[in-house]
Design a protein around this motif. Structure first.
Motif, PDB file in Angstrom:
ATOM      1  N   ASN A  25      47.014  28.947  54.489  1.00  8.94           N
ATOM      2  CA  ASN A  25      46.587  30.262  54.049  1.00  8.94           C
ATOM      3  C   ASN A  25      45.517  30.917  54.761  1.00  8.94           C
ATOM      4  N   VAL A  26      44.435  30.192  55.368  1.00  8.48           N
ATOM      5  CA  VAL A  26      43.467  30.698  56.067  1.00  8.48           C
ATOM      6  C   VAL A  26      44.191  31.330  57.392  1.00  8.48           C
ATOM      7  N   VAL A  27      44.822  30.410  58.037  1.00  9.39           N
ATOM      8  CA  VAL A  27      45.445  30.816  59.258  1.00  9.39           C
ATOM      9  C   VAL A  27      46.275  31.980  59.260  1.00  9.39           C
ATOM     10  N   THR A  28      47.344  31.960  58.116  1.00  3.53           N
ATOM     11  CA  THR A  28      48.157  33.125  57.776  1.00  3.53           C
ATOM     12  C   THR A  28      47.225  34.564  57.814  1.00  3.53           C
TER      13      THR A  28
ATOM     14  N   SER B  91      47.319  37.736  60.149  1.00  3.07           N
ATOM     15  CA  SER B  91      47.788  38.984  59.659  1.00  3.07           C
ATOM     16  C   SER B  91      46.550  40.032  60.018  1.00  3.07           C
ATOM     17  N   GLY B  92      45.371  39.552  60.004  1.00  2.00           N
ATOM     18  CA  GLY B  92      44.341  40.372  60.107  1.00  2.00           C
ATOM     19  C   GLY B  92      44.291  40.695  61.688  1.00  2.00           C
TER      20      GLY B  92
ATOM     21  N   ASN C 283      46.540  49.016  64.444  1.00  2.00           N
ATOM     22  CA  ASN C 283      45.612  50.234  64.259  1.00  2.00           C
ATOM     23  C   ASN C 283      45.174  50.620  65.364  1.00  2.00           C
ATOM     24  N   ARG C 284      45.165  49.852  66.538  1.00  2.00           N
ATOM     25  CA  ARG C 284      44.676  50.320  67.890  1.00  2.00           C
ATOM     26  C   ARG C 284      45.941  51.206  68.628  1.00  2.00           C
ATOM     27  N   MET C 285      46.690  51.176  68.237  1.00  3.10           N
ATOM     28  CA  MET C 285      47.993  51.923  68.886  1.00  3.10           C
ATOM     29  C   MET C 285      48.132  53.280  68.411  1.00  3.10           C
TER      30      MET C 285
END
Length: 93
Positions: free
Chosen positions: A76-79, A83-84, A91-93
């Motif tokens: 869950n931490v890795v996911t 995802s973040g 958001n950069r695009m």
């Protein structure tokens, strides 16, 4: 799912394409969940069950339960981190 012929996607309506994409996403999610469960089971069994028998003793059961909890917490931490990062890239695009 039926096999898709080259060029047949072009003939699908927008709603049909959306439905197909949802089906593909759902199948990928199921495959990922199956892979996660398989890996978790293999790793925790190898770690906790030193002498396989017909049943698990209480210490093996506790070890497997704790191992699976830690594995899921780590997953869950890795996911969330992945995802973040994806969200930041979008958001950069």
């Amino acid at each position: 799912m039926d096999s898709i012929q080259p060029g047949s996607l072009a003939s699908l309506s927008g709603a049909e394409k959306d439905e197909l994409m949802q089906q593909v996403k759902q199948e990928i999610a199921v495959a990922n969940a199956q892979e996660l469960l398989t890996k978790m089971t293999e790793k925790c069994f190898k770690k906790c069950v030193l002498k396989p028998g017909t049943s698990l003793d209480s210490s093996e059961q506790k070890c497997v339960a704790m191992c699976m909890d830690r594995y899921m917490d780590s997953f869950n931490v890795v996911t969330r981190a992945y995802s973040g990062r994806l969200q930041k890239e979008r958001n950069r695009m």
